[in-house]
Design an enzyme around this catalytic site. Structure first.
Site, PDB file in Angstrom:
ATOM      1  CG  LEU A  73     -40.686 -56.028 -42.469  1.00 43.16           C
ATOM      2  CD1 LEU A  73     -41.282 -55.249 -43.635  1.00 43.16           C
ATOM      3  CD2 LEU A  73     -39.283 -56.500 -42.807  1.00 43.16           C
ATOM      4  CE1 TYR A 125     -39.652 -47.578 -33.346  1.00 38.10           C
ATOM      5  CE2 TYR A 125     -40.981 -47.295 -31.378  1.00 38.10           C
ATOM      6  CZ  TYR A 125     -40.326 -48.115 -32.264  1.00 38.10           C
ATOM      7  OH  TYR A 125     -40.351 -49.477 -32.078  1.00 38.10           O
ATOM      8  CE  LYS A 129     -42.605 -49.561 -34.754  1.00 38.13           C
ATOM      9  NZ  LYS A 129     -42.337 -50.609 -35.749  1.00 38.13           N
ATOM     10  CG  LEU A 152     -39.115 -56.202 -28.620  1.00 38.06           C
ATOM     11  CD1 LEU A 152     -38.881 -56.312 -30.126  1.00 38.06           C
ATOM     12  CD2 LEU A 152     -40.199 -57.182 -28.170  1.00 38.06           C
TER      13      LEU A 152
HETATM   14  N1  LIG Z   1     -36.374 -53.239 -30.032  1.00 37.02           N
HETATM   15  C1  LIG Z   1     -37.336 -52.997 -29.158  1.00 37.02           C
HETATM   16  O1  LIG Z   1     -37.110 -52.929 -27.950  1.00 37.02           O
HETATM   17  C2  LIG Z   1     -38.744 -52.821 -29.664  1.00 37.02           C
HETATM   18  C3  LIG Z   1     -39.742 -52.468 -28.753  1.00 37.02           C
HETATM   19  C4  LIG Z   1     -41.064 -52.364 -29.195  1.00 37.02           C
HETATM   20  C5  LIG Z   1     -41.368 -52.598 -30.526  1.00 37.02           C
HETATM   21  N2  LIG Z   1     -40.370 -52.906 -31.403  1.00 37.02           N
HETATM   22  C6  LIG Z   1     -40.757 -53.163 -32.807  1.00 37.02           C
HETATM   23  O2  LIG Z   1     -40.830 -54.552 -32.954  1.00 37.02           O
HETATM   24  C7  LIG Z   1     -40.567 -54.913 -34.322  1.00 37.02           C
HETATM   25  C8  LIG Z   1     -39.566 -56.051 -34.347  1.00 37.02           C
HETATM   26  O3  LIG Z   1     -38.395 -55.611 -33.703  1.00 37.02           O
HETATM   27  P1  LIG Z   1     -37.096 -56.522 -33.635  1.00 37.02           P
HETATM   28  O4  LIG Z   1     -36.179 -55.859 -32.678  1.00 37.02           O
HETATM   29  O5  LIG Z   1     -37.485 -57.942 -33.444  1.00 37.02           O
HETATM   30  O6  LIG Z   1     -36.537 -56.337 -35.125  1.00 37.02           O
HETATM   31  P2  LIG Z   1     -35.027 -56.573 -35.641  1.00 37.02           P
HETATM   32  O7  LIG Z   1     -34.364 -57.640 -34.858  1.00 37.02           O
HETATM   33  O8  LIG Z   1     -34.350 -55.247 -35.715  1.00 37.02           O
HETATM   34  O9  LIG Z   1     -35.312 -57.116 -37.114  1.00 37.02           O
HETATM   35  C9  LIG Z   1     -35.820 -56.264 -38.083  1.00 37.02           C
HETATM   36  C10 LIG Z   1     -36.156 -57.023 -39.329  1.00 37.02           C
HETATM   37  O10 LIG Z   1     -36.554 -56.048 -40.317  1.00 37.02           O
HETATM   38  C11 LIG Z   1     -35.768 -56.261 -41.491  1.00 37.02           C
HETATM   39  N3  LIG Z   1     -35.424 -55.001 -42.162  1.00 37.02           N
HETATM   40  C12 LIG Z   1     -34.836 -53.918 -41.611  1.00 37.02           C
HETATM   41  N4  LIG Z   1     -34.596 -52.994 -42.560  1.00 37.02           N
HETATM   42  C13 LIG Z   1     -35.053 -53.525 -43.735  1.00 37.02           C
HETATM   43  C14 LIG Z   1     -35.103 -53.058 -45.076  1.00 37.02           C
HETATM   44  N5  LIG Z   1     -34.637 -51.868 -45.436  1.00 37.02           N
HETATM   45  N6  LIG Z   1     -35.637 -53.870 -46.007  1.00 37.02           N
HETATM   46  C15 LIG Z   1     -36.111 -55.076 -45.681  1.00 37.02           C
HETATM   47  N7  LIG Z   1     -36.099 -55.593 -44.428  1.00 37.02           N
HETATM   48  C16 LIG Z   1     -35.574 -54.812 -43.465  1.00 37.02           C
HETATM   49  C17 LIG Z   1     -34.470 -56.900 -41.014  1.00 37.02           C
HETATM   50  O11 LIG Z   1     -33.924 -57.590 -42.113  1.00 37.02           O
HETATM   51  P3  LIG Z   1     -32.324 -57.584 -42.429  1.00 37.02           P
HETATM   52  O12 LIG Z   1     -31.763 -58.685 -41.565  1.00 37.02           O
HETATM   53  O13 LIG Z   1     -32.254 -57.854 -43.880  1.00 37.02           O
HETATM   54  O14 LIG Z   1     -31.812 -56.230 -42.034  1.00 37.02           O
HETATM   55  C18 LIG Z   1     -34.970 -57.809 -39.896  1.00 37.02           C
HETATM   56  O15 LIG Z   1     -35.433 -59.028 -40.410  1.00 37.02           O
HETATM   57  C19 LIG Z   1     -40.108 -53.639 -35.002  1.00 37.02           C
HETATM   58  O16 LIG Z   1     -41.153 -53.094 -35.751  1.00 37.02           O
HETATM   59  C20 LIG Z   1     -39.763 -52.709 -33.839  1.00 37.02           C
HETATM   60  O17 LIG Z   1     -39.959 -51.345 -34.164  1.00 37.02           O
HETATM   61  C21 LIG Z   1     -39.078 -53.038 -30.999  1.00 37.02           C
END
Ligand SMILES: NC(=O)c1ccc[n+]([C@@H]2O[C@H](COP(=O)([O-])OP(=O)(O)OC[C@H]3O[C@@H](n4cnc5c(N)ncnc54)[C@H](OP(=O)(O)O)[C@@H]3O)[C@@H](O)[C@H]2O)c1
Length: 232
Positions: A73, A125, A129, A152
């Site tokens: 999430l 942020y 975490k 990512l």
């Molecule tokens: N992006 C980066 O570069 C990066 C880097 C390091 C770590 N991260 C961390 O890695 C993790 C995964 O990232 P990701 O980019 O793969 O995630 P993502 O593609 O943004 O997907 C997020 C997921 O969380 C769900 N979500 C968001 N808001 C919600 C809410 N209010 N209620 C219920 N579900 C909700 C979304 O569901 P819906 O489809 O229903 O919105 C989706 O399934 C996150 O914790 C992020 O902080 C990200």
């Protein structure tokens, strides 16, 4: 290993979507449940979708007995609309899900955190975490696995201009992420998902923290092992 049951959170997202795909290809898991706000256009004989309200998970999780929880999430402050709303998705929901799934018998919890996670950080942020890691740790899972990826990489449905710029820069400079800089190297979300699935299968004991280059190493080892198996 007997057939295990998995629960995926964030299955509609980038990392969670890859986790779902990999779990459904792997016979280790006889059942894969996913909690979603909106149904996914994915069907599979071993997949069970639960459409839920995330602010009221007690009833839903009481009905789902799982072994391994994959928590992918996450949101952004911009997308969530406020710091409070971000905190709810990145802290409150994971901690509630961890607490309820543990009470229901789960033994392994896999959390996608982030590079820089630190409960004492001055960056909001990174602090959130760090706090979510700190809150889940004492609950007492047999295995609590924290994945701290760098930026990512992967194809998203939505546009995130800042991340896209980061991805382009990082791809151009990828040769520079060596030595002490290797932990900053961006990583494919699919690689993170694959390392999560591999770790859940191996079941190391206790709390484990995997930084971005270590996540990459788990994935690389898995690919090398598969190559050896195929050549035999
Ligand atoms: N992006 C980066 O570069 C990066 C880097 C390091 C770590 N991260 C961390 O890695 C993790 C995964 O990232 P990701 O980019 O793969 O995630 P993502 O593609 O943004 O997907 C997020 C997921 O969380 C769900 N979500 C968001 N808001 C919600 C809410 N209010 N209620 C219920 N579900 C909700 C979304 O569901 P819906 O489809 O229903 O919105 C989706 O399934 C996150 O914790 C992020 O902080 C990200």
């Amino acid at each position: 290993m007997p057939s295990r049951k998995a629960l995926v959170l964030g299955g509609s997202g980038l990392t969670g979507g890859h986790c779902l795909d990999l779990l459904l290809q792997d016979d280790t898991w006889g059942q894969v449940s996913v909690l979603v706000r909106r149904p996914l256009s994915l069907t599979h004989p071993r997949l069970i979708q639960h459409q839920v309200r995330f602010d009221d998970l007690t009833e839903a999780l009481a009905e789902i007995q799982v072994d391994d929880v994959f928590c992918c999430l996450g949101t952004t402050i911009k997308k969530a609309g406020s710091r409070e709303a971000f905190y709810q998705v990145d802290y409150t929901y994971p901690v509630e899900i961890a607490t309820l799934s543990l009470a229901g018998g789960a033994t392994q919890f896999l959390l996608v955190s982030a590079m820089g996670a630190n409960p004492d950080s001055s960056v909001f942020y990174n602090r959130v975490k760090g706090e979510v890691e700190q809150a889940i740790d004492p609950l007492g899972f047999r295995g609590f696995y924290i994945f701290r990826p760098s930026l990512l990489l992967g194809k998203r449905q939505e546009r995130r201009p800042a991340e896209e710029i980061g991805q382009k820069l990082a791809t151009g400079l990828s040769f520079g992420f060596v030595g002490p800089l290797k932990k900053y190297k961006p990583i494919e979300a699919k690689t993170v998902a694959s390392a999560m699935v591999e770790t859940a299968r191996n079941q190391p004991f206790g709390k484990q923290i995997y930084r971005s280059h270590q996540i990459q190493a788990i994935y690389d080892q898995r690919v090398a092992d598969d190559d050896v198996t195929q050549k035999k």
